[in-house]
Design an enzyme around this catalytic site. Sequence first.
Site, PDB file in Angstrom:
ATOM      1  N   ASP A 212      -1.965  11.877 -25.827  1.00  0.00           N
ATOM      2  CA  ASP A 212      -2.782  12.938 -26.879  1.00  0.00           C
ATOM      3  C   ASP A 212      -3.805  13.045 -26.815  1.00  0.00           C
ATOM      4  O   ASP A 212      -3.861  11.947 -27.804  1.00  0.00           O
ATOM      5  CB  ASP A 212      -0.912  13.378 -28.072  1.00  0.00           C
ATOM      6  CG  ASP A 212      -1.078  15.014 -27.903  1.00  0.00           C
ATOM      7  OD1 ASP A 212      -0.399  15.656 -26.719  1.00  0.00           O
ATOM      8  OD2 ASP A 212      -1.639  15.496 -29.008  1.00  0.00           O
TER       9      ASP A 212
ATOM     10  N   PHE B 196     -12.366  18.829 -17.320  1.00  0.00           N
ATOM     11  CA  PHE B 196     -11.744  19.929 -18.036  1.00  0.00           C
ATOM     12  C   PHE B 196     -11.566  20.307 -18.910  1.00  0.00           C
ATOM     13  O   PHE B 196     -12.386  19.562 -20.044  1.00  0.00           O
ATOM     14  CB  PHE B 196     -10.371  19.217 -17.396  1.00  0.00           C
ATOM     15  CG  PHE B 196      -9.315  18.671 -18.212  1.00  0.00           C
ATOM     16  CD1 PHE B 196     -10.300  17.583 -18.689  1.00  0.00           C
ATOM     17  CD2 PHE B 196      -9.015  18.756 -19.339  1.00  0.00           C
ATOM     18  CE1 PHE B 196      -9.574  15.986 -19.017  1.00  0.00           C
ATOM     19  CE2 PHE B 196      -8.538  17.982 -20.339  1.00  0.00           C
ATOM     20  CZ  PHE B 196      -8.711  16.287 -19.698  1.00  0.00           C
TER      21      PHE B 196
END
Length: 193
Positions: free
Chosen positions: A69, A145
């Site tokens: 994460d 990204f």
Amino acid sequence: MPGRFRIYFVSSNEHKFREIKLVLMEYNISAIRRKADLKEIQSLDLEDIAREKAFSAHEIVKKSIIVEDAGLFIDALGGFPGPYSSFVQQTIGCEGILTLLRNKLSRKATFKSALVCADRNGKLLTFLGGVTGTISQDLCGDHGFGFDPIFIPDGHRDTYALMLDAEKNLISHRAIATRKFADWFLKRQRTKE
Ligand code: ITT
């Protein structure tokens, strides 16, 4: 050529997989992707979110897995978007962040990564990575990204999005956490042999 060792990486994000796979290849570890949109708990702590994701991923795959994460923590915004990075990227995006930072004196930010491994028995171990940097004035670069076009790591002139995966992997928050995991993983394999 497949690596000597294998680990499942459970994620919905193709970019994260590519980065992690490339780092692990250096350690002779093959990352195999399992696509899953894992339930994410609400927490201000990336580590808590990643550990819950690892727990759910292990329930599905029932083998040794890793999840990760990550989030961008911007000083002038009190750490926002942090754990809400995914939602913020999908809503206001990089442009929205630049708008929020207009007229702010500080553009300091930290990209953080929490990688969690669940071993075959579901025991969890966390590996953390962080990189400090600044938010650029404009979007810059086509690689990568998410917030890559607006994050300039300290000691560099370029945003992450101006770097190839291999270049980003030399310095990134994710690569730091992944290398810590790989060192631990290889050490554990050696003690088993
Ligand atoms: P998972 O299925 O693995 O959870 P995700 O896309 O939800 O994939 P994260 O929760 O780790 O991944 O990341 C939240 C968002 O933060 C992600 O969608 C990007 O917008 C942004 N982000 C994370 N790591 C990044 C990086 O290295 N460069 C740029 N943006 C990043």
